[in-house]
Design a protein around this motif. Structure first.
Motif, PDB file in Angstrom:
ATOM      1  N   THR A 121       0.835  -1.196   0.000  1.00  0.00           N
ATOM      2  CA  THR A 121       0.000   0.000   0.000  1.00  0.00           C
ATOM      3  C   THR A 121       0.872   1.249   0.000  1.00  0.00           C
ATOM      4  OG1 THR A 121      -1.814  -1.079   1.180  1.00  0.00           O
ATOM      5  CG2 THR A 121      -1.692   1.328   1.325  1.00  0.00           C
ATOM      6  N   LEU A 122       0.619   2.132  -0.950  1.00  0.00           N
ATOM      7  CA  LEU A 122       1.204   3.473  -0.914  1.00  0.00           C
ATOM      8  C   LEU A 122       0.051   4.419  -0.665  1.00  0.00           C
ATOM      9  CD1 LEU A 122       3.641   3.261  -3.992  1.00  0.00           C
ATOM     10  CD2 LEU A 122       4.076   2.643  -1.608  1.00  0.00           C
ATOM     11  N   GLY A 123      -0.275   4.638   0.636  1.00  0.00           N
ATOM     12  CA  GLY A 123      -1.521   5.305   0.973  1.00  0.00           C
ATOM     13  C   GLY A 123      -1.345   6.635   1.678  1.00  0.00           C
ATOM     14  N   LYS A 126     -10.030  17.558  -0.431  1.00  0.00           N
ATOM     15  CA  LYS A 126      -9.705  16.736  -1.579  1.00  0.00           C
ATOM     16  C   LYS A 126      -8.530  17.338  -2.345  1.00  0.00           C
ATOM     17  CE  LYS A 126     -14.467  15.130  -1.765  1.00  0.00           C
ATOM     18  NZ  LYS A 126     -14.515  13.691  -1.717  1.00  0.00           N
ATOM     19  N   GLY A 127      -7.665  16.468  -2.888  1.00  0.00           N
ATOM     20  CA  GLY A 127      -6.647  16.924  -3.836  1.00  0.00           C
ATOM     21  C   GLY A 127      -5.272  17.264  -3.279  1.00  0.00           C
ATOM     22  N   LEU A 128      -5.081  17.335  -1.962  1.00  0.00           N
ATOM     23  CA  LEU A 128      -3.766  17.666  -1.412  1.00  0.00           C
ATOM     24  C   LEU A 128      -2.780  16.519  -1.595  1.00  0.00           C
ATOM     25  CD1 LEU A 128      -4.869  19.249   1.988  1.00  0.00           C
ATOM     26  CD2 LEU A 128      -4.283  20.403  -0.163  1.00  0.00           C
ATOM     27  N   PRO A 129      -1.452  16.834  -1.741  1.00  0.00           N
ATOM     28  CA  PRO A 129      -0.441  15.766  -1.795  1.00  0.00           C
ATOM     29  C   PRO A 129      -0.438  15.020  -0.469  1.00  0.00           C
ATOM     30  CG  PRO A 129       0.512  17.890  -2.431  1.00  0.00           C
ATOM     31  CD  PRO A 129      -0.845  18.168  -1.874  1.00  0.00           C
ATOM     32  N   ARG A 130      -0.704  13.735  -0.504  1.00  0.00           N
ATOM     33  CA  ARG A 130      -0.839  13.002   0.756  1.00  0.00           C
ATOM     34  C   ARG A 130      -0.330  11.564   0.650  1.00  0.00           C
ATOM     35  NH1 ARG A 130      -5.349  13.484  -2.097  1.00  0.00           N
ATOM     36  NH2 ARG A 130      -6.765  11.734  -2.265  1.00  0.00           N
ATOM     37  N   HIS A 131       0.289  11.217  -0.493  1.00  0.00           N
ATOM     38  CA  HIS A 131       0.788   9.853  -0.664  1.00  0.00           C
ATOM     39  C   HIS A 131       2.305   9.889  -0.847  1.00  0.00           C
ATOM     40  CE1 HIS A 131      -3.480   9.773  -2.085  1.00  0.00           C
ATOM     41  NE2 HIS A 131      -3.499   8.688  -1.339  1.00  0.00           N
ATOM     42  N   ALA A 151       3.990  -4.616   2.549  1.00  0.00           N
ATOM     43  CA  ALA A 151       4.493  -3.374   3.134  1.00  0.00           C
ATOM     44  C   ALA A 151       3.488  -2.253   2.944  1.00  0.00           C
ATOM     45  CB  ALA A 151       5.822  -3.002   2.506  1.00  0.00           C
ATOM     46  N   THR A 152       3.379  -1.397   3.969  1.00  0.00           N
ATOM     47  CA  THR A 152       2.445  -0.290   3.925  1.00  0.00           C
ATOM     48  C   THR A 152       3.214   0.996   4.170  1.00  0.00           C
ATOM     49  OG1 THR A 152       0.723  -1.718   4.799  1.00  0.00           O
ATOM     50  CG2 THR A 152       0.358   0.661   4.969  1.00  0.00           C
ATOM     51  N   ILE A 153       3.161   1.917   3.224  1.00  0.00           N
ATOM     52  CA  ILE A 153       3.844   3.199   3.369  1.00  0.00           C
ATOM     53  C   ILE A 153       2.787   4.279   3.259  1.00  0.00           C
ATOM     54  CG2 ILE A 153       5.713   4.657   2.511  1.00  0.00           C
ATOM     55  CD1 ILE A 153       6.940   2.182   1.227  1.00  0.00           C
ATOM     56  N   LEU A 154       2.684   5.098   4.310  1.00  0.00           N
ATOM     57  CA  LEU A 154       1.588   6.054   4.383  1.00  0.00           C
ATOM     58  C   LEU A 154       2.096   7.476   4.513  1.00  0.00           C
ATOM     59  CD1 LEU A 154      -0.865   4.255   6.849  1.00  0.00           C
ATOM     60  CD2 LEU A 154      -0.783   4.125   4.369  1.00  0.00           C
ATOM     61  N   GLY A 155       1.409   8.403   3.863  1.00  0.00           N
ATOM     62  CA  GLY A 155       1.681   9.819   4.017  1.00  0.00           C
ATOM     63  C   GLY A 155       2.683  10.338   2.998  1.00  0.00           C
ATOM     64  N   ARG A 156       2.852  11.668   2.979  1.00  0.00           N
ATOM     65  CA  ARG A 156       3.738  12.299   1.998  1.00  0.00           C
ATOM     66  C   ARG A 156       5.199  12.143   2.454  1.00  0.00           C
ATOM     67  NH1 ARG A 156       3.019  13.032  -3.216  1.00  0.00           N
ATOM     68  NH2 ARG A 156       3.760  15.020  -4.041  1.00  0.00           N
ATOM     69  N   VAL A 157       5.677  10.903   2.516  1.00  0.00           N
ATOM     70  CA  VAL A 157       7.052  10.598   2.904  1.00  0.00           C
ATOM     71  C   VAL A 157       7.839  10.258   1.639  1.00  0.00           C
ATOM     72  CG1 VAL A 157       6.291   9.744   5.146  1.00  0.00           C
ATOM     73  CG2 VAL A 157       6.599   8.147   3.238  1.00  0.00           C
ATOM     74  N   THR A 158       9.146  10.266   1.745  1.00  0.00           N
ATOM     75  CA  THR A 158       9.987   9.952   0.593  1.00  0.00           C
ATOM     76  C   THR A 158      10.850   8.731   0.907  1.00  0.00           C
ATOM     77  OG1 THR A 158      10.088  12.256  -0.105  1.00  0.00           O
ATOM     78  CG2 THR A 158      11.839  10.807  -0.901  1.00  0.00           C
TER      79      THR A 158
END
Lengths: 315, 315, 315, 315, 315, 315
Positions: free
Chosen positions: F234-236, F250-255, F268-275
């Motif tokens: 998941t890239l959530g 709606k529409g904000l960068p969040r993944h 694996a689950t990666i959540l939020g605007r991380v790099t």
């Protein structure tokens, strides 16, 4: 592994050959200039589907879906007619658009669409009368054929009845000003039954065609009530001299008038704007090009013996 | 965006108009009282599928699936006939149920179903004889047409053979007491080939119809062995006076008897319970309403010259 | 719960009965010995699909897909013809294989396949000429029928034109040496239109059949330019004496020659290798078995009055 | 010519091998003795068609026919539901019949059919409530997903909504006593969406599953209002000891109770008859086998740090 | 009148752009040189149809035609298998042909076809064992799920059973040397059920996957008898270092061995050529990359508490 | 005779109940006021057909018609794309029309149609680049999976590749301003493969998803080149607090942002605007909610041992 592995058809050559042929054909007609290159013709396939829907809606328990129950009857009829009329609207638009191609002042899309909707609305409104007329045709067939066991058998099995369902629908379309749609509907019946009734023909009540293969009824024919026809009867036109430009004149009354209660046996040919008087019987294989009074009984023998030079003539 | 956006068809009005027409039609017949409103008629579409299956089972390598191999032949035949007979059983039930609607003492469902199963079982048992009869018809066609290149071409291409496949199946149904199914099968052939053979007609061995369009063979016609017919031949009934109640009497013998080895050319019309003696030849377009002895050679000319008033009569 | 619950059809018995019938039929022909039991016949269903594709490719904007636009036209034509010719190749292989079954020295698969590819390539190359010939037929129909409103209506609705599309394709196949495929294509038209033109018939330019039901044109008939025919016209063969082995001789010229600009009215029957001189008019229901000079005007009356014993004869 | 020309599969051997396998399987179950050999199972294909019809009838302008207009809406809905309920009746009969196979006193056909009709009538009557419940689910999805642009997009595109349409229909069937039909409907959704909701599960209002692939909700799960689930969430059962006869006991409450306003993130697994208190948030990939009070916030970290031995257990 | 009237897509440009892309792709591979440009790949659509036929033939009364009766059973089975094997032969030929493309000495068509026929014959001969194995799988599912009401429900509704039908067929194909066909069959099951079993995996008797979405079983996995798996279980490979040319080595044993009577709960991941001893239970969401002895009980908690650094590792 | 003979469903009541539910739903939204009651939504079924055509046109010899030959390739491609783009134009019109419903100043039909045609033209022009990008994805899959035997197998069998075909098409639609069409295309892939990629996600070159079931990639995710993902990744987005009106923004960068050459193992689950820094490896079942630098190697163990409170958090 596959039959066509080594095959090569020179497709480029065929495609360009066909393109040249199309260009040569279209050139003098300027077809593409008006239409922008779209396919703007009504579709036989669509009309076949529409007629099938209308058959079901007109006779829901006999020509409708095989498992229809009476509780669902009106829902089915409304849904099916709604769907058929929507599809018909599209076909009417196509014919009106096609007709308008060569006009100097083209009609607006909006106006054309409103006209199309009006035609479809009138067609829909005529359906109950069509059903009532067909009920009389079915009854006439049942009463006229000693081999018929029930009115249901007549509706389900008789090509003459199937041809009349198509004709009575096509006739409404013809009168509402969409003759190409009417003609396509008529040709569907012709293909299925061998009975060729021009949608312009006027046919009265309680009409019955038995067997029917080879019957031809022309555009301006007028047929009264309770008339009965057998297979291979022609109600046609005599030969016309072509006009000055080499084309035939179109639209003139040129087919017979058949009055009430006439019977015409198989293979009889009646040509020209003649009148067959009410109650007459026209025998099989008779070739007739003149009017006969009411209650006449015309046979090959009577023609040969009594009037060798007038009735038994050529076309 | 869409042609039908602004359209409105007054569907409620059309639906109620059609409902009124149905009520008026059904009223006097009381149809709904008996049946509870179900659709109780056999289906042409189902019978078309059944006949298609039977054609495949009768001639598996020629009318069966395109890739059939001989190892699978019997499996295919058994599976296909099983499926066709199951479907036929349902149609037979529908016809028996429809017939029984107006009886004073209705048959029980169980008894009706047993009767239906018995009819289907007998129909299935008759299939091998049907195949053998059709093999003779195919041979007759091959031998009778100089244009035929092989028996396979005859089976695959000749409408007269297709009409006979349908007739020999329809004839079995007719004799087993389901005349409406038989009629529907006959009309399928009529629509496809233009050949209209009533399923009640009795036809002998090695029968061949060439071209066939427009041929009509009536319910009580009897045809011997090795008879050959061309297009547009009618074996019909003469006009009957209607009975006291205005309806025609049904079921009487009223069509011709054609004896063995007769040939009838295109367009000939033979009407009434007359007998055409064995080995006779009936010329094209002849109109004949009387019996002729064996080995007769009847032409238009012979009729005109020798017997102007009897044979060349009206219907 | 289900109509067929207690049913039992004795399938084993039916299957073995049908197997016996097949064995009896195949036995004397030794069919299985050659073919290894495969189904080796061309398929009417495939040819129907091929003809449908070719109709679309020949007349893309009128018989092609309903939403075709001119930008796509050539792509559509190339794709469709490519697909149709591939499918045709398979059918040609089947016919060549079937023909070769009884030869003493069987052709190699490779050689047969190369021959088939050559036939298909020539067929493809002929398509542009077929289109040009059909354009003339369409024009003739439009000019010949006062009821025709446009050339498009003629192409879409006239069974005579549909029959000619099939015939001109079938004729190419016939000349290229695959007569069974040609015949199947002809029978598709016959089933759809009631018009039975043998693919061996030679037909000139600008040919028009009106109505058409019941028309029969034989294998060796030759028809000139600008000829017009009506429904139920027969251009047939006279009766041939069977050969020594009881079979009819095949392939001899035995049908009429119709010269340019002839009109033949409905129901006329012309039999044998006779010649109808250019510009003649043959009246309805006439029965003619002898040649007539150019510009003749033949009617039933003229035959009866002037030459009772020769023309008005039987078959 | 054909790949399979020389092939031979020893079909007789395969068929008898499969017959033996069937006999061995059926033997101990005596299946054939009861049923007379008919196929008595409900059909996934039929139920798929029924659900499709119901979807159209529930949301006519969005899931109904593509060209539906509002004038036709009620006719369409009535016709479609009538047809779907008739088809459903047949499936209900099949399930009741199948259930009754092993009873000592078999129910009469008539009684079973009346029961089936009653079930279908109740199912039909529940449809308006089903629609209202689904409207709330759609709204919940629209409000819960920042990526959703409109309620229409949600209804047309969200697998979680599609799964709930199936579940709310399946749930009614389950409660009316036809669990196999219910299960088949649930598996249709499972196959289409990857969401596996047992029809026995009780789900409250305004339920939303986002993405959804891999979600499993067990037979006795109870879910409150306004609950939200993400992909790969399991609401399952812990392992049960098998009963004495080696089979698992069936029907006991063994799945979680989820109270109102709970959110469960992707990959979380909750097993056994535990209760998740209202307003709780269960983090992703959490493995939970005990109850948590209202407003809990459970994460993998909280489980590892605070309660290593109870919650983070095996199955 | 029509949305696309004025549209123009620059098709020539798109077509040439795509042609360039194809040329660039094919260039280095020289694909066209070998194949002559034919489409030589097996077809998923054909294999889907074949598997559907085989399902019906394996379980005729439950997955066969809805109205099958026991009298027809063997005919149906023989006909259906015959037809499926013929179609399979064509697909096997395609795969063998595709495999042989890059060989220096190409096999003759005849030899390849004989090999293909041999493969299909062996496949057919294996069908009875496949049916027996599936009967055990069905029984295992019924006994393992407390929610299952009957073996019939299990066969009709359980995706795990559907996946095993596909796998047991795919496994036979894989072993017979047509891995691409095997893979296509496996992917059909994957698409329908979310269960991804590589056809190379070896699976023992009485195997059951519950729910199943997300299950992945790798090519070289070996699974014993009576094993049970839940949704989202992975039996995968650990990461391999790429070879010298940057590609991964293919075909080495790299997936787990699961011994008899093991249960693996949802979300567990087992990677590498490790062995799970007989009778072990692997808890939900466990991540395991080392072998465990028989009768082990592995949970997330036990891994965290006892062996933090070995089992709970990365890929 | 028929299961439904005595059934009565109270259809009038159900229909009016459903009508009431629709009125209640539509009321507050005023939907009918704007649209005139037409069905104005894009159709999943149409888009499925369009995507199927595009697949064939992109990969004619592998996903095109089974018997395509190279001579026909360009004709096929042009015809198919022409037909697909025409159909797409209609769907684009539907979406633009739907979008415009609530605008205060409605766009003219003409302007909307011109905009739609422009979108379709740009979509068509992008197809060659889409093909080139997919060729790289196919190569990446072949190189990344030791079980892959050929690039052709990869294209035909790998759900990850099928998902990417859909995504690369959906992504073009999304960028051209028709997000609902894009979403429908994405959901078709989701239903078929279990892989849920939002069309708004940005994905670089040579991307490969193995197995894939349960993968979720969110709307604002950004993925670099040569990234590889396994099933159930998941890239959530992390949970957002709802806005003041209770709806989510709606529409904000969040993944997540995934840089080049990253591998992410199953579950694996990666959540939020991380790099996730370039070259990193994320282990199976890892739960990650913070950024990691290039070349990181993240496993469950490393998370538990080194940073218990930050990464292993809830949603």
């Amino acid at each position: 592994m596959n039959d066509s592995s080594q095959a090569h058809w020179n497709l480029d050559h065929i495609v360009s050959g066909l393109r040249d042929a199309r260009v040569d054909w279209r050139g003098p007609r300027g077809r593409l200039r008006e239409s922008g290159g779209d396919r703007e013709f009504p579709s036989q396939q669509s009309l076949r589907a529409i007629v099938l829907q209308l058959c079901g809606a007109l006779f829901p328990m006999r020509l409708g879906p095989i498992d229809l129950r009476s509780e669902v009857e009106d829902f089915y009829v409304g849904h099916t007619i709604g769907s058929a009329l929507d599809a018909l609207l599209h076909q009417v638009c196509l014919e009106l658009h096609h007709m308008g191609r060569n006009q100097t002042e083209p009609e607006s899309d909006e106006s054309m669409r409103a006209r199309a909707a009006q035609i479809v609305r009138q067609f829909g409104a005529a359906l109950p009368q069509v059903r009532r007329a067909l009920d009389l045709d079915v009854t006439a067939a049942y009463q006229g054929d000693p081999a018929a066991h029930s009115v249901d058998e007549v509706l389900l099995c008789y090509p003459g009845v199937s041809a009349m369902i198509h004709h009575r629908l096509a006739s409404v379309l013809y009168k509402l000003g969409v003759p190409m749609l009417a003609r396509i509907v008529a040709e569907i019946a012709h293909a299925d039954t061998g009975i060729d009734i021009h949608p312009g023909a006027t046919i009265g009540k309680s009409f019955f065609i038995d067997h029917g293969t080879g019957v031809v009824i022309g555009e301006t024919a007028i047929i009264g009530d309770r008339v009965r026809l057998y297979q291979m009867v022609t109600l046609g036109a005599k030969r016309f001299p072509p006009g000055e430009n080499g084309e035939l004149k179109k639209g003139l009354p040129r087919h017979p008038i058949i009055e009430d209660d006439v019977v015409i046996y198989s293979g009889a040919t009646i040509l020209g704007r003649v009148t067959i008087g009410r109650g007459s019987v026209i025998g099989g294989n008779v070739w007739l090009t003149r009017s006969v009074p009411a209650e006449s009984n015309v046979t090959q023998a009577s023609l040969v013996n009594n009037m060798p030079n007038c009735g038994l003539g050529g076309a």
